[in-house]
Design a protein around this motif. Sequence first.
Motif, short mmCIF file in Angstrom:
data_model
loop_
_atom_site.label_atom_id
_atom_site.label_comp_id
_atom_site.label_asym_id
_atom_site.label_seq_id
_atom_site.Cartn_x
_atom_site.Cartn_y
_atom_site.Cartn_z
N PRO A 166 18.38 -101.87 -28.59
CA PRO A 166 18.87 -103.26 -28.56
C PRO A 166 18.99 -103.92 -29.93
N VAL A 167 18.81 -103.19 -31.02
CA VAL A 167 18.81 -103.68 -32.41
C VAL A 167 17.66 -104.68 -32.61
N THR A 168 16.54 -104.14 -32.99
CA THR A 168 15.37 -104.97 -33.26
C THR A 168 15.49 -105.59 -34.64
N ARG A 169 14.59 -106.55 -34.91
CA ARG A 169 14.67 -107.25 -36.19
C ARG A 169 14.50 -106.28 -37.36
N PHE A 180 15.08 -106.28 -22.65
CA PHE A 180 14.53 -106.95 -23.83
C PHE A 180 15.24 -108.25 -24.15
N ALA A 181 16.23 -108.63 -23.34
CA ALA A 181 17.00 -109.83 -23.62
C ALA A 181 16.07 -111.05 -23.71
N GLY A 182 16.28 -111.88 -24.72
CA GLY A 182 15.48 -113.07 -24.89
C GLY A 182 14.24 -112.87 -25.72
N ILE A 209 14.28 -109.35 -31.06
CA ILE A 209 15.55 -108.63 -30.85
C ILE A 209 16.68 -109.43 -31.50
N GLU A 210 17.54 -108.75 -32.24
CA GLU A 210 18.68 -109.42 -32.87
C GLU A 210 19.99 -109.04 -32.19
N GLY A 211 19.92 -108.15 -31.18
CA GLY A 211 21.12 -107.67 -30.51
C GLY A 211 21.70 -108.74 -29.61
N PRO A 212 22.67 -108.43 -28.79
CA PRO A 212 23.25 -107.09 -28.62
C PRO A 212 24.06 -106.64 -29.84
#
Lengths: 302, 147
Positions: B65-68, B100-102, B106-109
Motif C-alpha cells: 500500500p506504499v508505507t511512509r 490498511f486504508a486510513g 500509509i501514503e498510498g494508494p
Amino acid sequence: MTIGRALLQLLVFPGLLYAVPVAWLMLWMERKLTARLQGRIGPPFYQPFFDFVKLLAKQPLPRPRLQALAMSALPVLAVASTLGALALLPVFPHSGGFSGDLVLLVALLEIPPLCAVLAGFVSRSLYGELGATREAVLSIAYSLPFLAALVALAAAADSLSLSVISQQAMWQVRLPALLALALCLPVKLRVNPFSVANAEQEIYAGATTEFEGPRLALWELAHGLEWVALTGLWAVLAFPVAHAVWPLRATVFVAISLTLVLALAAVAAATARLKLAQAARVYWLWGSALGALAMVVAMVWP
Amino acid sequence: MRLVDSLVRTARRRSPWLFHLNAGSCNGCDIEFVTCLTPRYDVEQLGIRLEGSPRHADIIVVSGPVTRTTRAAVETVYAQVPEPKVVVALGSCPASCNVFAGSPTIEGPLDRILPVDVYVPGCPPRPDAIIAGIAEAIGLLAGRGRA
C-alpha cells in the motif's frame, strides 16, 4: 596474412557475420537447456535477438559526461576485442596467422574481464563495485591455470603460432591442457558453479547492475561473443581432424563449440554457486595442478 | 523507418523485463508473483525476465500500500527505470490500500505517487491474473515511446 584475408576473418568467419548470430544462438541454448532441465519450457529461439533490439531502443539515462563516456566505451571495447580474438582463431589450416598470435589472442581475451572490472567501478554502484572486486579476484585465480595450459601447449609445439599449436602439439600435453582450459571456461563465462561475479539474488547483475538500454545491450552482445570465442578457442585446440578439407573442419569447429555450450549449461543448471574463496581455491589448487602437469609433460617428454 | 519501428515494437512485446518493488506488502502478492516463474506457469516462455536492477527493467511491478518509509524508495526506483516503462499495481493494496486504508503510516494508494497503467486486484491475485495483467502491460509497453 594479407589484409583481405584478415578482413574476411574479422568480418565473415569466424568473425562478425558468423559470431553475432551464433552468440545469440549460444545464449538461447544456455537459457533453454537450463529451463528444460528445471522442467520449464523456456524462452523461444529468437529471444536473445529481441532482447538486444529492445535494449538498443531504450532511452539512455542522463549521466555526468565522463561517466557516460566511460560507460559507453567499455562495452564497445569488450565487443571489439572479443571480435578481434575470434578473428585470430585458426579454423582453417594455412589460414594465415603469424608467429605470436597466441600472445595477441591471450591479450584480447583478457580485455573483456578487465572492462567489466572497470565498468563496475566507474558505475559507482555498490553492487557494481562488489561484482568488479569479485571479478578481479577470480581473474587472478583463473589466469594461472589458463596461461599455464597455453604456455604448455606452446612449449609442446615449440611455437607461438596458434595454427602450428593446433596441428602439432602432442596429445599427452594437450589432454591436461584442454582439461585446465575447460575448467577455466565457466568462470570466464560467469556461469554456475563459478558465477560469483554476477551472482543474481545476491548482488543483482554484478558489474553491469547500473548499465541501462544500449549500454547493457552491448554488454549482452560482448557476453555472447565471449561464449563464441572461448568455446571456439577450445574447439580449435581440440581439433581431432588436423589435415581435413575446410568444410569438414568448419563443421567440426561449430559442432565442438555447440556441444561445449550444452555441457557448460548442463553443469551450470546442475550445480549451485560456490563462494568466492571456494571458487578461487578450485583454480589455485586443481586448475594449477592440471596446468603444472601439462607444463611438466611438455618440458620432460622427449 | 517503418520496418525499424515495427521491429522495435515486436522486440518490446517479446522481451519485457520486470522489476518487482515491495512497498510495504504483506508478502502474499510477492509469493504469488514469484510463482509465475516456476515450472507450472513459466513466464520465461513469453520472454519475461525478473531483473534485480531497475536499470534493466521495462515493467515495474509494485505490491503493497506504499508505507511512509517506502515512499521515497518507490519514487527513486521509478526514476531509475529508463523510458519507455509501464507500472503494474499488484494486488488490492496499491489499488485501494485494502485493509490498511486510513492508517496514518500509509501514503498510498499507489496512483497518488506514480502513474499506474495496469491494476491487478486480488488479495492476493492468482498467478493467472498476474500473467494476464502483465500481458496487458506488455501491450501498453509496445505502443509507448519512439523507436
